[in-house]
Design an enzyme around this catalytic site. Structure first.
Site, PDB file in Angstrom:
ATOM      1  CG  ASP A   1      -0.107   3.874   4.081  1.00 57.84           C
ATOM      2  OD1 ASP A   1      -0.172   2.884   3.325  1.00 57.84           O
ATOM      3  OD2 ASP A   1      -0.615   3.875   5.222  1.00 57.84           O
TER       4      ASP A   1
ATOM      5  CG  HIS B   1      -2.157  -0.830   1.005  1.00 58.85           C
ATOM      6  ND1 HIS B   1      -2.856  -1.418   2.037  1.00 58.85           N
ATOM      7  CD2 HIS B   1      -2.821  -1.181  -0.138  1.00 58.85           C
ATOM      8  CE1 HIS B   1      -3.896  -2.084   1.545  1.00 58.85           C
ATOM      9  NE2 HIS B   1      -3.890  -1.953   0.230  1.00 58.85           N
TER      10      HIS B   1
END
Length: 292
Positions: free
Chosen positions: A64, A62
């Site tokens: 982030d 992901h």
């Protein structure tokens, strides 16, 4: 002893707490766990060298947690890095970096090696499955146990000859003037310190079983008390505290805090009701893990 710098402690969209990035140092070996957007900027601003990194571990893909990785590798190359960089993470990590390199027309001038685990004379680094919405892993970093000599007992018994001490350390029995010294009477095992980092995860048995008894658990604590947390593959701060208690860990660090919270005090307060030895690191805070 481990030195830990929590570069970024937030999660999701960029926020004032920064995105995931944890630097762990032990006697010249440096590890970065996750590399969210802005990680290298924070390191540069605060004179934290990423050129010394030996290994980068990515929990999952992901954005982030991984969008800062191609940039930090490119900057390493621009600064003429020669040392090999070790990488650990999901099976798709290698493809992600190849694609990034291809489409930004960039090839690192140093070697990168993808590994599943790491071991040297002092450390082991392994992964464990976590329960997120995509393939995801936590990291377990452990010092190796060391066999030590009970120096106080030897001193009391007047044994100072280094040759005798060496033989005892080698597990050999020693005989002096008919007196026998057995190694098991003068040796003890010093247990190594351990750190577990979950990345993003909902509460699950694979995490609980992997982290039992660690000295420091850094656990997903995205939400305060949201019913949907588990559906998103995340944990509430109370989940983290319950797992820390069940796993009998020494310390708990709440991590990956959602940007929706203006203050983190309620999360820390709720977690400490369940597990007292909890703290919530601030961005760029420094923590030393050593024997108590």
């Amino acid at each position: 002893m481990f030195e830990i710098i929590f570069i970024g402690v937030g999660g999701g969209a960029p926020n004032k707490r920064g995105l995931p990035g944890i630097l762990i140092r032990r006697e010249g070996f440096e590890i970065l766990l996750d590399c969210g957007e802005g990680t290298q900027n924070k390191m540069i601003e605060h004179s934290i060298s990423f050129m010394k990194l030996n290994l980068i571990g990515i929990s999952h893909l992901h954005g982030d947690h991984v969008l800062g990785l191609p940039g930090i590798i490119q900057t390493m190359a621009m600064y003429s890095r020669q040392q090999k960089l070790l990488l650990m993470g999901p099976t798709t990590l290698q493809d992600y970096l190849k694609s990034s390199s291809k489409h930004t027309y960039f090839k690192p001038g140093f070697e990168t090696e993808f590994i599943q685990s790491y071991e040297d004379q002092n450390l082991t680094i392994t992964t464990f499955r976590t329960c997120h919405t995509i393939e995801s892993y936590g990291f377990l970093i452990k010092e190796k146990d060391k066999t030590k000599v009970d120096a106080e007992r030897l001193k009391k018994e007047g044994i100072t000859d280094w040759r005798i001490i060496r033989k005892l350390k080698e597990g050999k029995r020693v005989e002096i003037d008919t007196k026998v010294f057995l190694p098991e009477d003068y040796l003890y095992v010093k247990k190594g310190l351990s750190i577990a980092y979950t990345g993003d995860t909902a509460p699950c048995d694979s995490v609980l079983n992997a982290i039992k008894g660690v000295d420091l658990l850094i656990h997903d604590s995205t939400f305060l008390n949201e019913r949907e947390a588990h559906d998103y593959g995340h944990s509430n701060c109370t989940d983290a505290a319950e797992i820390a208690s069940k796993a009998d860990v020494k310390r708990l660090a709440l991590y990956h805090i959602s940007g929706r919270y203006q203050t983190t005090e309620p999360l820390l307060k709720e977690a400490k009701k369940i597990f007292e030895r909890t703290f919530l690191p601030e961005p760029l805070s420094y923590f030393i893990l050593q024997e108590e």
